[in-house]
Motif scaffolding. Structure first.
Motif, PDB file in Angstrom:
ATOM      1  N   THR A 130       0.808  -1.224   0.000  1.00  0.00           N
ATOM      2  CA  THR A 130       0.000   0.000   0.000  1.00  0.00           C
ATOM      3  C   THR A 130       0.837   1.268   0.000  1.00  0.00           C
ATOM      4  O   THR A 130       0.364   2.337  -0.400  1.00  0.00           O
ATOM      5  N   GLU A 168       3.763  -3.807   8.900  1.00  0.00           N
ATOM      6  CA  GLU A 168       2.480  -3.110   9.030  1.00  0.00           C
ATOM      7  C   GLU A 168       1.583  -3.399   7.835  1.00  0.00           C
ATOM      8  O   GLU A 168       0.383  -3.676   7.994  1.00  0.00           O
ATOM      9  N   GLU A 169       2.158  -3.360   6.647  1.00  0.00           N
ATOM     10  CA  GLU A 169       1.375  -3.652   5.445  1.00  0.00           C
ATOM     11  C   GLU A 169       0.917  -5.104   5.442  1.00  0.00           C
ATOM     12  O   GLU A 169      -0.218  -5.422   5.035  1.00  0.00           O
ATOM     13  N   TRP A 170       1.795  -6.010   5.903  1.00  0.00           N
ATOM     14  CA  TRP A 170       1.433  -7.424   5.962  1.00  0.00           C
ATOM     15  C   TRP A 170       0.265  -7.662   6.926  1.00  0.00           C
ATOM     16  O   TRP A 170      -0.660  -8.409   6.617  1.00  0.00           O
ATOM     17  N   GLU A 171       0.334  -7.044   8.082  1.00  0.00           N
ATOM     18  CA  GLU A 171      -0.743  -7.185   9.062  1.00  0.00           C
ATOM     19  C   GLU A 171      -2.061  -6.688   8.486  1.00  0.00           C
ATOM     20  O   GLU A 171      -3.115  -7.310   8.686  1.00  0.00           O
ATOM     21  N   ASP A 172      -2.014  -5.579   7.766  1.00  0.00           N
ATOM     22  CA  ASP A 172      -3.226  -5.034   7.163  1.00  0.00           C
ATOM     23  C   ASP A 172      -3.745  -5.964   6.067  1.00  0.00           C
ATOM     24  O   ASP A 172      -4.957  -6.197   5.953  1.00  0.00           O
ATOM     25  N   SER A 204      -5.368  -8.934   7.685  1.00  0.00           N
ATOM     26  CA  SER A 204      -6.644  -8.576   8.311  1.00  0.00           C
ATOM     27  C   SER A 204      -7.770  -8.517   7.272  1.00  0.00           C
ATOM     28  O   SER A 204      -8.926  -8.813   7.582  1.00  0.00           O
ATOM     29  N   LYS A 205      -7.426  -8.154   6.044  1.00  0.00           N
ATOM     30  CA  LYS A 205      -8.414  -8.108   4.969  1.00  0.00           C
ATOM     31  C   LYS A 205      -8.611  -9.466   4.316  1.00  0.00           C
ATOM     32  O   LYS A 205      -9.625  -9.699   3.644  1.00  0.00           O
TER      33      LYS A 205
END
Length: 224
Positions: free
Chosen positions: A162, A171-175, A178-179
């Motif tokens: 992103t 952080e991007e991986w966690e997001d 989550s999606k």
């Protein structure tokens, strides 16, 4: 009064007492003892030295000590927390604890991130994603053309990256996860919730099929 040294600790390098491992994982002390039975079985399949070597790990996964696979190598490397080329009992239990139904979701996400971070940079780069995808497709006996693989990898990477900087950070991986929670669905092994000596044979035949158990970590499967 002197320290009491257990018989297991004298026989097994890297042995940790059940109460110590129970305090650090979702397992009870009794379950840790049951896992020790499984560990001894796996660690003596080729060399009875109380350690799981990569060949023994490969044998457990594929019933073939010479069958090498990038995905299996990555799982072994993550279980080998000390990086000394073998899996000790404490590492075995602590790593399996991540797959326990009661393990924090954050630990599962972090493990999956490290799985794809092949070069240990703290980021997942496009080429690393592609390498892992190809390994998973090979293990699943799935064949896709190079163009199709490139297209799917590009789509998945764009969705996760992103920040558009050519790499996926934690952080991007966690997001991303989550999606797309199905990505870590098989990071949870129900059998681990009730480990007992009676269920050891079930664990041997099912829990260690890592290529199948973790197959849904492949972000491309839902996009094919």
């Amino acid at each position: 009064m002197g320290c009491i040294i257990s018989k297991n600790s004298e026989q097994t390098p890297g042995y940790e007492e059940p109460n110590v491992l129970a305090a650090a994982t979702p397992f009870t002390a009794g379950e840790v003892k049951a896992l020790y039975v499984l560990f001894k079985k796996l660690s003596s399949s080729i060399v009875a030295d109380g350690l799981i070597h990569k060949e023994e790990f490969q044998l457990a996964l594929f019933r073939n000590r010479n069958c090498r696979n990038l995905f299996a190598d990555r799982i072994f490397d993550l279980f080998d927390m000390k990086g000394n080329g073998v899996i000790e009992f404490g590492e075995f239990v602590r790593s399996l604890g991540i797959f326990h139904p009661n393990a924090p979701i954050e630990e599962k996400i972090a493990f999956a991130f490290r799985l794809y971070d092949l070069r240990h940079t703290g980021y997942i780069e496009r080429e690393e994603l592609k390498e892992m995808v190809l390994a998973l497709l090979h293990e699943s006996d799935l064949e896709l053309s190079e163009d199709v693989v490139e297209t799917i990898v590009d789509k998945a990477f764009r969705e996760a990256d992103t920040k558009d900087d050519g790499r996926i950070d934690r952080e991007e991986w966690e997001d991303f996860v989550s999606k797309n929670p199905s990505l870590i669905r098989n990071m949870t092994l129900p059998y681990l919730k009730y480990v007992s000596p009676i269920e050891i044979n079930i664990l041997v035949t099912s829990m260690w099929r890592a290529a199948s158990l973790l197959q849904n970590l492949n972000p491309l499967q839902r996009k094919r």
